[in-house]
Design an enzyme around this catalytic site. Sequence first.
Site, PDB file in Angstrom:
ATOM      1  N   GLY A  76     -11.947  35.681  58.413  1.00 44.15           N
ATOM      2  CA  GLY A  76     -10.527  35.351  58.307  1.00 44.15           C
ATOM      3  C   GLY A  76      -9.863  34.921  59.591  1.00 44.15           C
ATOM      4  N   SER A  77     -10.634  34.339  60.520  1.00 50.48           N
ATOM      5  CA  SER A  77      -9.977  33.932  61.771  1.00 50.48           C
ATOM      6  C   SER A  77      -9.050  32.730  61.555  1.00 50.48           C
ATOM      7  CB  SER A  77     -10.998  33.648  62.861  1.00 50.48           C
ATOM      8  OG  SER A  77     -11.747  32.499  62.584  1.00 50.48           O
ATOM      9  N   ASN A  78      -9.364  31.873  60.601  1.00 52.62           N
ATOM     10  CA  ASN A  78      -8.431  30.772  60.293  1.00 52.62           C
ATOM     11  C   ASN A  78      -7.166  31.291  59.616  1.00 52.62           C
ATOM     12  OD1 ASN A  78      -9.456  27.972  61.013  1.00 52.62           O
ATOM     13  ND2 ASN A  78     -11.294  28.898  60.119  1.00 52.62           N
ATOM     14  N   ARG A 119     -18.154  32.725  35.235  1.00 53.94           N
ATOM     15  CA  ARG A 119     -17.347  32.130  36.301  1.00 53.94           C
ATOM     16  C   ARG A 119     -15.957  31.742  35.806  1.00 53.94           C
ATOM     17  NH1 ARG A 119     -18.831  26.881  40.064  1.00 53.94           N
ATOM     18  NH2 ARG A 119     -17.504  25.607  38.728  1.00 53.94           N
ATOM     19  N   ARG A 148     -17.213  30.235  47.947  1.00 52.92           N
ATOM     20  CA  ARG A 148     -17.614  29.881  46.585  1.00 52.92           C
ATOM     21  C   ARG A 148     -17.117  28.480  46.256  1.00 52.92           C
ATOM     22  NH1 ARG A 148     -19.074  33.723  43.066  1.00 52.92           N
ATOM     23  NH2 ARG A 148     -18.192  32.555  41.340  1.00 52.92           N
ATOM     24  N   LEU A 183     -15.350  25.985  43.906  1.00 51.36           N
ATOM     25  CA  LEU A 183     -14.321  26.167  42.879  1.00 51.36           C
ATOM     26  C   LEU A 183     -14.640  25.303  41.667  1.00 51.36           C
ATOM     27  CD1 LEU A 183     -11.142  26.044  45.140  1.00 51.36           C
ATOM     28  CD2 LEU A 183     -12.364  28.057  44.324  1.00 51.36           C
ATOM     29  N   ASN A 209      -8.900  22.538  52.032  1.00 46.05           N
ATOM     30  CA  ASN A 209     -10.049  23.271  52.568  1.00 46.05           C
ATOM     31  C   ASN A 209     -10.260  22.873  54.018  1.00 46.05           C
ATOM     32  OD1 ASN A 209     -12.493  24.906  52.442  1.00 46.05           O
ATOM     33  ND2 ASN A 209     -13.635  22.983  52.476  1.00 46.05           N
ATOM     34  N   HIS A 264     -13.222  22.561  56.797  1.00 46.98           N
ATOM     35  CA  HIS A 264     -14.683  22.451  56.811  1.00 46.98           C
ATOM     36  C   HIS A 264     -15.144  22.133  58.224  1.00 46.98           C
ATOM     37  CE1 HIS A 264     -18.687  21.653  55.286  1.00 46.98           C
ATOM     38  NE2 HIS A 264     -18.701  20.574  56.026  1.00 46.98           N
ATOM     39  N   SER A 286     -12.701  19.276  59.776  1.00 51.47           N
ATOM     40  CA  SER A 286     -11.889  18.437  58.889  1.00 51.47           C
ATOM     41  C   SER A 286     -11.070  19.331  57.962  1.00 51.47           C
ATOM     42  CB  SER A 286     -12.778  17.553  57.999  1.00 51.47           C
ATOM     43  OG  SER A 286     -13.671  16.768  58.760  1.00 51.47           O
ATOM     44  N   GLU A 298     -16.026  18.172  43.442  1.00 53.59           N
ATOM     45  CA  GLU A 298     -17.233  17.917  44.227  1.00 53.59           C
ATOM     46  C   GLU A 298     -17.083  18.541  45.614  1.00 53.59           C
ATOM     47  OE1 GLU A 298     -19.905  14.213  45.910  1.00 53.59           O
ATOM     48  OE2 GLU A 298     -18.267  13.763  44.570  1.00 53.59           O
ATOM     49  N   LEU A 299     -18.112  19.273  46.056  1.00 59.64           N
ATOM     50  CA  LEU A 299     -18.024  20.072  47.280  1.00 59.64           C
ATOM     51  C   LEU A 299     -17.759  19.219  48.524  1.00 59.64           C
ATOM     52  CD1 LEU A 299     -18.385  22.915  48.532  1.00 59.64           C
ATOM     53  CD2 LEU A 299     -20.794  22.321  48.879  1.00 59.64           C
ATOM     54  N   ASP A 300     -16.724  19.589  49.262  1.00 63.64           N
ATOM     55  CA  ASP A 300     -16.404  18.967  50.557  1.00 63.64           C
ATOM     56  C   ASP A 300     -16.252  17.454  50.465  1.00 63.64           C
ATOM     57  OD1 ASP A 300     -16.601  21.516  51.697  1.00 63.64           O
ATOM     58  OD2 ASP A 300     -18.726  21.267  52.127  1.00 63.64           O
TER      59      ASP A 300
HETATM   60  C1  GRF Z   1     -14.932  28.358  59.293  1.00 64.97           C
HETATM   61  O1  GRF Z   1     -15.811  27.723  60.169  1.00 64.97           O
HETATM   62  C2  GRF Z   1     -14.583  27.441  58.160  1.00 64.97           C
HETATM   63  O2  GRF Z   1     -14.477  26.104  58.525  1.00 64.97           O
HETATM   64  C3  GRF Z   1     -15.786  27.620  57.276  1.00 64.97           C
HETATM   65  O3  GRF Z   1     -16.068  28.992  57.339  1.00 64.97           O
HETATM   66  C4  GRF Z   1     -15.615  29.513  58.575  1.00 64.97           C
HETATM   67  C5  GRF Z   1     -14.659  30.615  58.255  1.00 64.97           C
HETATM   68  O4  GRF Z   1     -14.256  31.327  59.372  1.00 64.97           O
HETATM   69  N1  GRF Z   1     -15.540  27.098  55.960  1.00 64.97           N
HETATM   70  P1  GRF Z   1     -13.065  32.383  59.278  1.00 64.97           P
HETATM   71  O5  GRF Z   1     -13.358  33.303  58.093  1.00 64.97           O
HETATM   72  O6  GRF Z   1     -11.778  31.634  59.080  1.00 64.97           O
HETATM   73  O7  GRF Z   1     -13.095  33.127  60.568  1.00 64.97           O
END
Ligand code: GRF
Length: 218
Positions: A14-16, A65, A91, A93, A107, A109, A136, A143-145
């Site tokens: 959860g650092s973001n 799911r 996961r 979606l 998202n 990525h 990004s 479709e993923l990413d």
């Molecule tokens: C990040 O690198 C994000 O881009 C990727 O997973 C990581 C999650 O890091 N999808 P955090 O949980 O936000 O620290």
Amino acid sequence: MTSSRIAVLASGRGSNLQALLDAIAAGTLQAQLVGVFCDRPGAPALLRVPSALRWSARPVDFPDRDGYEQALGDALAASGADWIVCAGYMRILGAALVARFSGRMLNIHPSLLPRHRGLHTHAAALASGDAEHGASVHFIIPELDAGAVIAQARLAISPQDTADSLAARVLALEHRLLPAVLRLAVAGRLAERGGTALVDGQPMFTPLTLDSHDRLMP
Ligand code: GRF
């Protein structure tokens, strides 16, 4: 004016999420965090917010799911979120959930999409001999990413880089990029139409780039 409501989906550290919380606390993101939604009840991300804002459920506790995603979608809808941000949500979606919140799910990525979708992006960038790497933020489609990329932050790969060093350097960029994109979103300047990102109503055929002052530039 009431501030925009942001929900975050996370699975791990959860650092973001923390970067968004810090930006809100610093007054550089005019928004309210309305919930953290997690598929792993023990995830550290949950501990970053008060218990009233935590939703978690294990997908294995649902018949399938669709059942899990119905419950997740209902909780997201109940939160009243204007924007839903996947930040380390591990996961994929389903189409029904994505359709339910179409055009307002983002998202982050860790690669310069469309390069290196999926997992292990840092090792993939090294293995490909890429000169640049980064992060990004894109709209989510089933479709993923693969959804429209809104903005990117870039760095030059050095000969000394390893997958771990790249992960750390890219993560630092992510923590600046994600709040910058959310600033656009909560200002009502971001939308999606026909698979293309719009900024101020104008289609963006090339992602915005984060500059050294954390501004998003064409
Ligand atoms: C990040 O690198 C994000 O881009 C990727 O997973 C990581 C999650 O890091 N999808 P955090 O949980 O936000 O620290």
